[in-house]
Scaffold this motif. Structure first.
Motif, short mmCIF file in Angstrom:
data_model
loop_
_atom_site.label_atom_id
_atom_site.label_comp_id
_atom_site.label_asym_id
_atom_site.label_seq_id
_atom_site.Cartn_x
_atom_site.Cartn_y
_atom_site.Cartn_z
N TYR A 146 0.93 -1.14 0.02
CA TYR A 146 0.20 -0.34 -0.14
C TYR A 146 0.94 0.94 0.33
O TYR A 146 1.75 1.37 0.48
N GLN A 147 0.20 2.01 -0.69
CA GLN A 147 0.77 3.62 -1.13
C GLN A 147 1.12 4.32 0.60
O GLN A 147 0.32 4.44 0.81
N ILE A 148 2.82 4.80 0.36
CA ILE A 148 2.46 5.60 1.71
C ILE A 148 3.65 6.85 1.13
O ILE A 148 3.12 8.13 2.15
N LEU A 149 3.77 7.25 0.40
CA LEU A 149 4.42 8.14 -0.64
C LEU A 149 4.11 8.64 -2.12
O LEU A 149 4.41 7.61 -2.63
N SER A 150 4.15 9.74 -2.58
CA SER A 150 3.97 10.04 -3.41
C SER A 150 4.64 11.41 -3.95
O SER A 150 4.58 11.70 -3.34
N PRO A 151 5.00 11.29 -5.51
CA PRO A 151 5.38 12.83 -5.48
C PRO A 151 3.86 14.33 -5.73
O PRO A 151 3.78 15.33 -5.88
N ASP A 152 2.19 13.56 -5.69
CA ASP A 152 1.34 14.33 -5.48
C ASP A 152 0.60 15.04 -4.28
O ASP A 152 0.63 13.58 -3.42
N PRO A 153 0.73 15.90 -4.06
CA PRO A 153 -0.07 15.98 -2.98
C PRO A 153 -1.16 15.29 -2.52
O PRO A 153 -1.92 15.56 -1.49
N LEU A 168 5.13 0.19 1.33
CA LEU A 168 4.48 -1.00 2.65
C LEU A 168 4.11 -1.70 2.21
O LEU A 168 2.54 -1.66 2.27
N GLY A 169 4.75 -3.09 2.69
CA GLY A 169 3.44 -3.84 2.95
C GLY A 169 4.01 -5.05 4.14
O GLY A 169 4.63 -5.28 4.74
N ASP A 170 3.04 -5.28 4.91
CA ASP A 170 2.56 -6.44 5.92
C ASP A 170 2.12 -7.86 5.46
O ASP A 170 1.06 -8.07 5.75
N LEU A 171 2.70 -8.44 4.52
CA LEU A 171 2.68 -10.24 3.99
C LEU A 171 3.21 -10.89 4.52
O LEU A 171 3.90 -11.24 5.53
N SER A 172 1.71 -11.72 4.20
CA SER A 172 2.20 -12.98 4.86
C SER A 172 3.25 -13.88 4.69
O SER A 172 3.44 -13.49 3.24
N PHE A 190 14.28 -1.89 -1.74
CA PHE A 190 13.54 -2.73 -1.54
C PHE A 190 14.86 -2.70 0.25
O PHE A 190 15.86 -3.26 -0.06
N PHE A 191 13.46 -2.81 0.91
CA PHE A 191 14.36 -3.26 2.63
C PHE A 191 13.26 -3.53 3.05
O PHE A 191 12.13 -3.68 3.70
N THR A 227 8.02 -7.67 6.78
CA THR A 227 7.13 -6.37 6.18
C THR A 227 8.09 -5.72 5.54
O THR A 227 9.67 -5.65 5.56
N LEU A 228 8.20 -4.78 4.66
CA LEU A 228 9.08 -4.74 3.34
C LEU A 228 8.37 -2.94 3.31
O LEU A 228 7.19 -3.07 2.89
N LEU A 229 9.66 -2.44 3.08
CA LEU A 229 9.19 -0.88 1.92
C LEU A 229 9.94 -1.12 1.20
O LEU A 229 11.06 -1.56 0.66
N VAL A 230 9.00 -0.91 0.11
CA VAL A 230 9.46 -0.17 -1.26
C VAL A 230 9.59 0.94 -1.35
O VAL A 230 8.04 1.82 -1.07
N MET A 231 11.01 1.54 -1.58
CA MET A 231 11.24 3.13 -2.38
C MET A 231 10.92 2.71 -3.39
O MET A 231 12.18 2.73 -4.12
N GLU A 232 9.90 3.64 -4.87
CA GLU A 232 10.80 3.59 -5.81
C GLU A 232 10.78 4.94 -6.29
O GLU A 232 10.32 6.06 -5.92
#
Length: 236
Positions: A146-153, A168-172, A190-191, A227-232
């Motif tokens: 699920y998206q937590i940050l973008s370039p769009d206000p 962020l992903g809270d994944l089984s 990815f972190f 728990t995965l943080l994805v940063m594009e």
């Protein structure tokens, strides 16, 4: 597809007593010419702050600064007049722009504070400094990135002055999915906050970092609850 693997034990490390910190990229007294940044991602610090301790007033400029508490409560004050507490389950962003001062302290006197602090180079310099924070509970989804940050206000999550998207992903355990890039010229870092996961065929463990570029889609499979943080982010 190009990839780069940063194992947790290869990060820079400093224990100052009040602060126990790991640096994925060169920071403070840690310098590795091979690990200065990944595209526009400049800093990824994994901090543990002792009870009642923290960073006194210090300056920033022309940087997008994202703070994600993992546990505990962070008390924040800045020269824009903001004074409050950000806790686990929230995300804070500052566009430092023309310059600001702030301080960050562990609000609690009886327990540690763990957080990630991330710096991204902006695509617009000398903007008016700005501050925002949100609670993730309203947008959090299980077994989904699920998206937590973008370039769009006006988009979901906080926003920054950069063509970047964070999820962020809270994944089984056993979850399978993919990440499709918003901009094919970008890369993805990815972190792994917790757990074990295989991304683009590479097994990753807790606190591993993994950069992927020159692709449009990346396959993900969890090997345990993760728990995965994805940063594009842009690569140039």
């Amino acid at each position: 597809m190009k990839t780069i693997l940063h194992k947790s034990e290869t990060r820079g490390h400093a224990n100052h007593g009040w602060l126990n910190t790991h640096h994925t990229f060169s920071f403070a007294n840690y310098y590795n010419p091979q690990r200065v940044h990944f595209g526009m991602l400049r800093v990824l610090n994994d901090d543990i702050i002792a009870p009642g301790e923290g960073f006194g007033k210090h300056p920033h400029d022309n940087m997008e600064i994202i703070t994600i508490p993992l546990y505990g409560d962070l008390e924040h004050k800045d020269s824009m007049g903001n004074h409050g507490v950000i806790s686990a389950g929230e995300i804070q962003v500052m566009s430092a722009g023309t310059g600001l001062f702030h301080s960050e302290f562990n609000k609690n006197k009886d327990k540690e504070l763990g957080l990630l602090q991330i710096w991204v180079f902006p695509n617009k310099k000398n903007v008016t400094p700005r501050y925002d924070q949100i609670t993730l509970a309203d947008i959090k989804k299980t077994d989904e990135l699920y998206q937590i940050l973008s370039p769009d206000p006006h988009d979901q999550g906080v926003w920054i002055y950069q063509n970047a998207w964070f999820h962020l992903g809270d994944l089984s355990e056993g979850w399978k999915g993919e990440y499709k890039l918003k901009d094919k010229k970008n890369g993805v870092y990815f972190f792994v906050i917790e757990g074990t996961v295989t991304i683009a065929g590479q097994k990753l463990s807790r606190r591993y970092g993994f950069g992927v570029s020159e692709t449009e889609m990346i396959e993900i499979k969890t090997d345990s609850k993760t728990t995965l943080l994805v940063m594009e982010i842009p690569m140039q």
